[in-house]
Every structure is written in structure tokens, then in C-alpha cells.
Design an enzyme around this catalytic site. Structure first.
Site, PDB file in Angstrom:
ATOM      1  N   SER A   1      16.947   3.219 -21.146  1.00  0.00           N
ATOM      2  CA  SER A   1      17.525   4.103 -21.565  1.00  0.00           C
ATOM      3  C   SER A   1      17.079   5.075 -22.333  1.00  0.00           C
ATOM      4  O   SER A   1      15.943   4.979 -23.077  1.00  0.00           O
ATOM      5  CB  SER A   1      19.228   3.843 -21.452  1.00  0.00           C
ATOM      6  OG  SER A   1      18.772   3.084 -23.536  1.00  0.00           O
TER       7      SER A   1
ATOM      8  N   GLU B   1       8.599   4.337 -20.592  1.00  0.00           N
ATOM      9  CA  GLU B   1       9.398   4.945 -19.093  1.00  0.00           C
ATOM     10  C   GLU B   1      10.735   5.451 -19.639  1.00  0.00           C
ATOM     11  O   GLU B   1      11.305   3.656 -19.588  1.00  0.00           O
ATOM     12  CB  GLU B   1       8.913   3.882 -17.882  1.00  0.00           C
ATOM     13  CG  GLU B   1       7.320   3.834 -17.366  1.00  0.00           C
ATOM     14  CD  GLU B   1       7.263   5.664 -17.199  1.00  0.00           C
ATOM     15  OE1 GLU B   1       8.191   6.382 -15.932  1.00  0.00           O
ATOM     16  OE2 GLU B   1       6.205   6.837 -17.206  1.00  0.00           O
TER      17      GLU B   1
ATOM     18  N   CYS C   1      15.089   2.085 -11.204  1.00  0.00           N
ATOM     19  CA  CYS C   1      15.291   3.299 -11.914  1.00  0.00           C
ATOM     20  C   CYS C   1      14.846   4.753 -11.157  1.00  0.00           C
ATOM     21  O   CYS C   1      14.964   5.367 -11.642  1.00  0.00           O
ATOM     22  CB  CYS C   1      14.172   3.756 -13.354  1.00  0.00           C
ATOM     23  SG  CYS C   1      12.854   3.076 -13.050  1.00  0.00           S
TER      24      CYS C   1
ATOM     25  N   GLU D   1      22.062  10.109 -15.486  1.00  0.00           N
ATOM     26  CA  GLU D   1      21.603   8.735 -15.039  1.00  0.00           C
ATOM     27  C   GLU D   1      22.915   7.545 -15.281  1.00  0.00           C
ATOM     28  O   GLU D   1      23.545   7.218 -16.120  1.00  0.00           O
ATOM     29  CB  GLU D   1      20.749   7.416 -14.852  1.00  0.00           C
ATOM     30  CG  GLU D   1      20.484   6.417 -14.783  1.00  0.00           C
ATOM     31  CD  GLU D   1      19.323   5.875 -15.492  1.00  0.00           C
ATOM     32  OE1 GLU D   1      19.709   5.832 -17.021  1.00  0.00           O
ATOM     33  OE2 GLU D   1      17.734   5.561 -14.890  1.00  0.00           O
TER      34      GLU D   1
HETATM   35  P1  NAD Z   1      18.357  -0.036 -22.744  1.00  0.00           P
HETATM   36  O1  NAD Z   1      17.664   0.865 -23.679  1.00  0.00           O
HETATM   37  O2  NAD Z   1      19.737  -0.803 -23.022  1.00  0.00           O
HETATM   38  O3  NAD Z   1      17.566  -1.316 -23.406  1.00  0.00           O
HETATM   39  C1  NAD Z   1      15.767  -1.350 -22.860  1.00  0.00           C
HETATM   40  C2  NAD Z   1      14.923  -2.229 -24.175  1.00  0.00           C
HETATM   41  O4  NAD Z   1      15.711  -1.839 -25.462  1.00  0.00           O
HETATM   42  C3  NAD Z   1      16.268  -3.936 -24.185  1.00  0.00           C
HETATM   43  O5  NAD Z   1      14.992  -5.594 -24.404  1.00  0.00           O
HETATM   44  C4  NAD Z   1      16.834  -3.678 -25.382  1.00  0.00           C
HETATM   45  O6  NAD Z   1      17.633  -5.138 -26.225  1.00  0.00           O
HETATM   46  C5  NAD Z   1      15.633  -2.471 -26.351  1.00  0.00           C
HETATM   47  N1  NAD Z   1      16.052  -1.849 -27.164  1.00  0.00           N
HETATM   48  C6  NAD Z   1      18.146  -1.606 -27.471  1.00  0.00           C
HETATM   49  N2  NAD Z   1      17.681  -0.704 -28.611  1.00  0.00           N
HETATM   50  C7  NAD Z   1      16.377  -1.126 -29.296  1.00  0.00           C
HETATM   51  C8  NAD Z   1      16.226  -0.643 -30.130  1.00  0.00           C
HETATM   52  N3  NAD Z   1      16.744   0.430 -30.803  1.00  0.00           N
HETATM   53  N4  NAD Z   1      14.845  -0.320 -30.612  1.00  0.00           N
HETATM   54  C9  NAD Z   1      13.571  -1.244 -29.724  1.00  0.00           C
HETATM   55  N5  NAD Z   1      13.931  -1.649 -28.661  1.00  0.00           N
HETATM   56  C10 NAD Z   1      15.213  -1.439 -28.790  1.00  0.00           C
HETATM   57  O7  NAD Z   1      18.187  -0.086 -21.686  1.00  0.00           O
HETATM   58  P2  NAD Z   1      18.807  -1.157 -20.059  1.00  0.00           P
HETATM   59  O8  NAD Z   1      19.858  -1.519 -20.385  1.00  0.00           O
HETATM   60  O9  NAD Z   1      17.968  -2.848 -20.500  1.00  0.00           O
HETATM   61  O10 NAD Z   1      17.900  -1.170 -19.288  1.00  0.00           O
HETATM   62  C11 NAD Z   1      18.507   0.055 -17.789  1.00  0.00           C
HETATM   63  C12 NAD Z   1      17.947   1.707 -18.625  1.00  0.00           C
HETATM   64  O11 NAD Z   1      16.042   1.076 -18.054  1.00  0.00           O
HETATM   65  C13 NAD Z   1      18.111   2.552 -17.169  1.00  0.00           C
HETATM   66  O12 NAD Z   1      18.437   3.863 -17.454  1.00  0.00           O
HETATM   67  C14 NAD Z   1      17.041   2.827 -15.876  1.00  0.00           C
HETATM   68  O13 NAD Z   1      16.285   3.849 -15.299  1.00  0.00           O
HETATM   69  C15 NAD Z   1      15.707   2.606 -16.809  1.00  0.00           C
HETATM   70  N6  NAD Z   1      14.491   2.135 -16.213  1.00  0.00           N
HETATM   71  C16 NAD Z   1      13.555   2.979 -16.349  1.00  0.00           C
HETATM   72  C17 NAD Z   1      12.639   2.392 -15.297  1.00  0.00           C
HETATM   73  C18 NAD Z   1      11.371   2.902 -15.179  1.00  0.00           C
HETATM   74  O14 NAD Z   1      10.219   2.843 -15.445  1.00  0.00           O
HETATM   75  N7  NAD Z   1      11.036   4.738 -15.418  1.00  0.00           N
HETATM   76  C19 NAD Z   1      12.356   1.130 -14.981  1.00  0.00           C
HETATM   77  C20 NAD Z   1      13.339   0.381 -15.210  1.00  0.00           C
HETATM   78  C21 NAD Z   1      14.518   0.484 -15.939  1.00  0.00           C
END
Ligand code: NAD
Length: 454
Positions: A207, A228, A262, A352
Site C-alpha cells: 500500500s 510498487e 493492483c 484505491e
Molecule cells: P500492505 O502495505 O499492508 O503490506 C505490504 C507489506 O508490507 C506486507 O508484507 C506488510 O507486512 C509489510 N509492512 C507493513 N508495515 C511495514 C513497515 N512499517 N515496514 C516494512 N514493511 C511493512 O499491503 P497489502 O494489504 O499486503 O497489499 C495490498 C496493497 O498492495 C494494495 O494497495 C495494492 O494496490 C498493492 N499492490 C501493488 C502492486 C503493484 O505492483 N503496484 C501489486 C500488488 C499489490
């Protein structure tokens, strides 16, 4: 604290529970990966290529089991889960060729004898942080190029996809990679932050808010980072489009995998006379979407957020054209939903939501449609539906999106091409394709001059 993941279609089904390993365990894993990196690089292109090829074979040999695990852990419809597994194997196989790629170029000296070379070298330990929505493909499209060019890697998966990541680690280890070349450390924010603090190069997908913090932390340490992030993707439909075909593509991009890609479409922009027929066709197509294409959203909080946003949009004057509700059944399901007359500043039109919900807008002409599509802080993929070559070319020139897809759903990705968004949707170099090989290496300039009279 423990890390748990539950089956989104059957919330009573606990898929996995593991103790959160904590920041110290992450630092230790990075330390071991750093110690293993020299040997992995020195093993040479042939060894790395063979190892990545064996991982592809291991994934293929367990395809049905992996697809079933994806379905159970993140609620992905079976056909898409099978597609993800096939793509995962293809990604490992594609990058298995990369160790043999040229790693630099030879240049002429400005004067006198000698050789000037560039050579790309790995950074050391790649810290990979992944979201849950593509639980095998995203870890693989990060790890495979990182390993191919001689880095070792530590992956911190999303808690919701822990079981898939642990199974991937088992398959990688069954492919006889040297110990500590690829490690999965489960966990949440604490472990993710520790990985960003310890790795030599960082790749993040997730995110926007979390990604921005990761970029700040990595750049603060002077470590290369790509991120990303979330996108807000539009579909433009021109009056000359085949409306039925466009509606089918767009419905799939809105509701496929419950909109949790995404690249999913969340804004549909109908140009001029396309509005009425498209609205009708899209309502029909979305009403016909069933579980075999849509499935549940990942957890209760995601569903509440979506339902709340729909009802607040309705209070603000929006109308629900189809869906809008929550089916009476177990599991975190949301009906595929299309709204019209959503106020321009409402969060549903600006942010989103990561669910099977989209907003329909009208535009007077292509210029207005492009301006509307570009009016977002984070744009990853935009689809354009038209039979006019001129309109397609104009859109390809002027749309501010990382991927522009003409007569195709916004939600589709080719692993052998660069992948990423524009503006706030992306930071740093592209992922996938050959771009990833660049990201995981740094160029060195080498001058080789004669040691004496030639
Ligand atoms: P998220 O941001 O909640 O988590 C992503 C990852 O970051 C997880 O492994 C999480 O444990 C980790 N994380 C959380 N806090 C952190 C911190 N402080 N430091 C380091 N890592 C941390 O996202 P999500 O809910 O797992 O996935 C959904 C999101 O991902 C949506 O916003 C979607 O658009 C995005 N996404 C983007 C793409 C792309 O290529 N643009 C592809 C797939 C998903």
C-alpha cells in the site's frame, strides 16, 4: 505475538499460525544471507541458472497443490490461482536464462591501448517485502531476478499470505539451493521495518502509506529501493468501441479476484454516446459475475471499509447501478458493484479500495476522458476501448499511466516486460522483465591498461 492467516471464504478456517520471529531474527537471517552471498555469486552463471530452472520445475510439479493453497489462503478463484502458479513457474524459468546475459559493455579508451569495461554486480542481500494478493508470483518476480544476478534474498511476506510463502521456501530449498541463499521470514510491520534496515537493496510492493515509509527508511540509509504501490486505474470507452466486448473486459477488471489486483479497474469513463449502452452492458456483465471469477475480499476489515464507502457515497448523492450489498453467506464476500454520480471528491472516486467496486463517469470527448483519467495521484494501468487507431494512439501518447492497454482489461501483466506505475504509484526502477536485472545490480566501470610497454 503470532502471525495468522484465515481462509477468506471460510473465516473459521485458520490456515496458519506462527510466532512472529521479531526484528532480531530478521537481522540474523540477513547476516546469514550476507555470508552466503559470495559463494552464490562465485558458483557462476551455470550453477545459478540450473538452480532457478529447478525451482521452476518444483513449482510445476506441485501446481495443483499450490493453486489449492492460494485459493484457501487468499480466496483467489481457482482458475486465477492456477494461472498464478503457471506464471510463477514461467518467471523462474525466464530468469533462469538471465545469469548468461551480458553484464556490461566494452568501450574504447579515449587515447592509447587498453580496455574500458562496464560490469553490473549484485549488491549483496536483497530485502523483499510482498503483499498478499499474488502470494507466489510477486515474491517470485522479486526473488528470481535478484538471485539470478548473484544476490541472496530474504523475503518478508504479508501475514495474510504466510502459508504460501513458507511453501515457496520449501520448494526453493527442495531445488538444492545452498542454505541461506533464499530465506522467508514471516512477520508484520516490525519484521518488515527490520528488513529495510538491514538489507543492501530493497524491493517493496504494497500500500501507498507503508511504501512511502519504506522508501524514506531505505533512502535514509543510502540503499537502493523500488516500491510498487496502490493504483487507481481507469477504463476509457469510446463511442466506436464494441460495447459488449468492452463491458466484458471491464467487468473482469472490476470484479475478477474481487478487484484485489493492483491493476483492477475502479473508474470507468464513458465518452459521449458510449455512456448509455455501456452502462447497460456493464450492469448486465457485473450482475452475471459469479464466485468462479470474483470470490471474497481478504478480510472483514476490507469488506467493512468497502461497504462503508458505498453507503457514504450514496448519502452524498451517488446511485448504485448494480450490487452494493453483502451476500447472506459465510466468507468475506462483497457484490460486484457499479456506482454513478459519485461526487468527484468522494474517496470512492479518489482512493484505491481494493474491492469489486467501480465508479462510472461520463466525458464529453476523448480530451475530457484523458484529463479525467490523468486526474489521480497514483496511476498504474489504464485501458482504452476503441476501434479507432487515432484514438488509441492519442491515448497512448497522453495517458499518464505505467501501462496502457488498448482493447484489453486493465488487469493484465506480462512478466517479461517492465512493470510499474506513474506518479505516486511507483518509486524507483521498474520490476519484471530485464528492468529487474538492472535494479538488482550496480554498474562498475573498469579500466584495464597495459602494465608496461606493449
Ligand atoms: P500492505 O502495505 O499492508 O503490506 C505490504 C507489506 O508490507 C506486507 O508484507 C506488510 O507486512 C509489510 N509492512 C507493513 N508495515 C511495514 C513497515 N512499517 N515496514 C516494512 N514493511 C511493512 O499491503 P497489502 O494489504 O499486503 O497489499 C495490498 C496493497 O498492495 C494494495 O494497495 C495494492 O494496490 C498493492 N499492490 C501493488 C502492486 C503493484 O505492483 N503496484 C501489486 C500488488 C499489490
Amino acid at each position: 505475538m503470532s502471525i495468522t492467516s484465515y481462509n477468506p471464504a471460510d473465516p473459521a478456517d485458520l490456515v496458519v499460525a506462527v510466532e512472529a520471529p521479531g526484528a532480531e531474527a530478521v537481522r540474523a537471517a540477513v547476516g546469514r544471507a550476507r555470508a552466503a552471498q559470495g559463494g552464490w555469486l562465485a558458483a557462476g552463471a551455470g550453477a545459478r541458472s540450473a538452480a532457478l530452472g529447478r525451482i521452476a520445475e518444483a513449482v510445476e510439479a506441485h501446481a495443483e497443490e499450490l493453486a489449492a493453497l492460494i485459493v484457501r489462503e487468499v480466496g483467489k478463484p481457482l482458475a486465477e490461482a492456477r494461472g498464478e502458479v503457471a506464471r510463477t513457474a514461467a518467471i523462474w524459468r525466464y530468469y533462469a536464462q538471465a545469469p548468461y546475459e551480458p553484464s556490461g559493455a566494452v568501450h574504447e579508451t579515449a587515447a592509447g591501448p587498453g580496455l574500458l569495461l562496464t560490469r553490473r554486480r549484485p549488491y549483496g542481500v536483497a530485502g523483499l517485502i510482498a503483499p498478499w494478493n499474488f502470494p507466489l508470483a510477486i515474491p517470485s518476480w522479486k526473488a528470481a531476478p535478484a538471485l539470478a544476478v548473484g544476490n541472496t534474498a530474504v523475503l518478508k511476506p504479508a501475514p495474510e499470505a504466510t502459508a504460501c510463502a513458507l511453501r515457496l521456501a520449501e520448494l526453493v530449498s527442495s531445488a538444492s539451493l545452498p542454505e541461506d541463499v533464499f530465506r522467508v521470514v514471516p512477520g508484520g510491520a516490525e519484521e518488515g521495518a527490520a528488513l529495510v534496515d538491514a538489507a543492501d537493496v530493497v524491493s517493496f510492493t504494497g500500500s501507498t502509506g507503508v511504501g512511502r515509509a519504506v522508501v524514506r527508511a531505505a533512502t535514509g540509509r543510502g540503499v537502493p529501493v523500488q516500491a510498487e504501490l496502490g493504483g487507481l486505474n481507469a477504463a476509457l470507452v469510446l463511442p466506436d468501441a464494441d460495447v459488449e466486448l468492452a463491458a466484458g473486459h471491464i467487468a473482469a477488471a472490476i470484479a475478477g479476484y474481487a478487484g484485489q489486483k493492483c491493476t483492477a479497474t475502479s473508474r470507468v469513463i464513458a465518452v459521449g454516446a458510449a455512456y448509455r449502452p455501456l452502462r447497460e452492458a456493464l450492469v448486465k456483465a457485473l450482475a452475471a459475475v459469479d464466485d468462479s471469477a470474483c470470490g471474497p475480499v481478504v478480510n472483514a476489515a476490507a469488506r467493512e471499509r468497502m461497504v462503508g464507502a458505498v453507503s457514504s457515497a450514496v448519502e452524498a448523492g451517488a446511485s448504485v447501478l448494480v450490487g452494493g450489498g453483502v451476500p447472506e453467506r459465510a466468507g468475506w464476500y462483497v457484490e460486484p458493484t457499479l456506482l454513478a454520480e459519485v461526487p468527484a471528491r468522494h474517496p470512492l472516486a479518489r482512493e484505491e479500495f481494493f474491492g469489486p467496486v467501480a465508479v462510472l463517469h461520463a466525458a464529453a470527448d476523448l480530451d475530457e476522458a484523458i484529463a479525467l483519467a490523468n486526474d489521480t495521484p497514483h496511476s498504474l494501468a489504464t485501458s482504452v476501448h476503441t476501434r479507432s487507431l487515432d484514438a488509441a494512439l492519442a491515448a497512448a501518447d497522453r495517458l499518464d499511466a505505467g501501462m496502457i492497454r488498448v482493447n484489453a482489461p486493465s488487469s493484465g501483466v506480462d512478466f517479461h516486460l517492465p512493470f510499474g506505475g506513474t506518479k505516486g504509484a511507483s518509486h524507483g526502477e521498474r520490476e519484471q522483465g530485464r528492468a529487474a536485472l538492472e535494479f538488482y545490480t550496480v554498474s562498475r566501470t573498469v579500466s584495464v591498461l597495459p602494465g608496461g610497454e606493449l
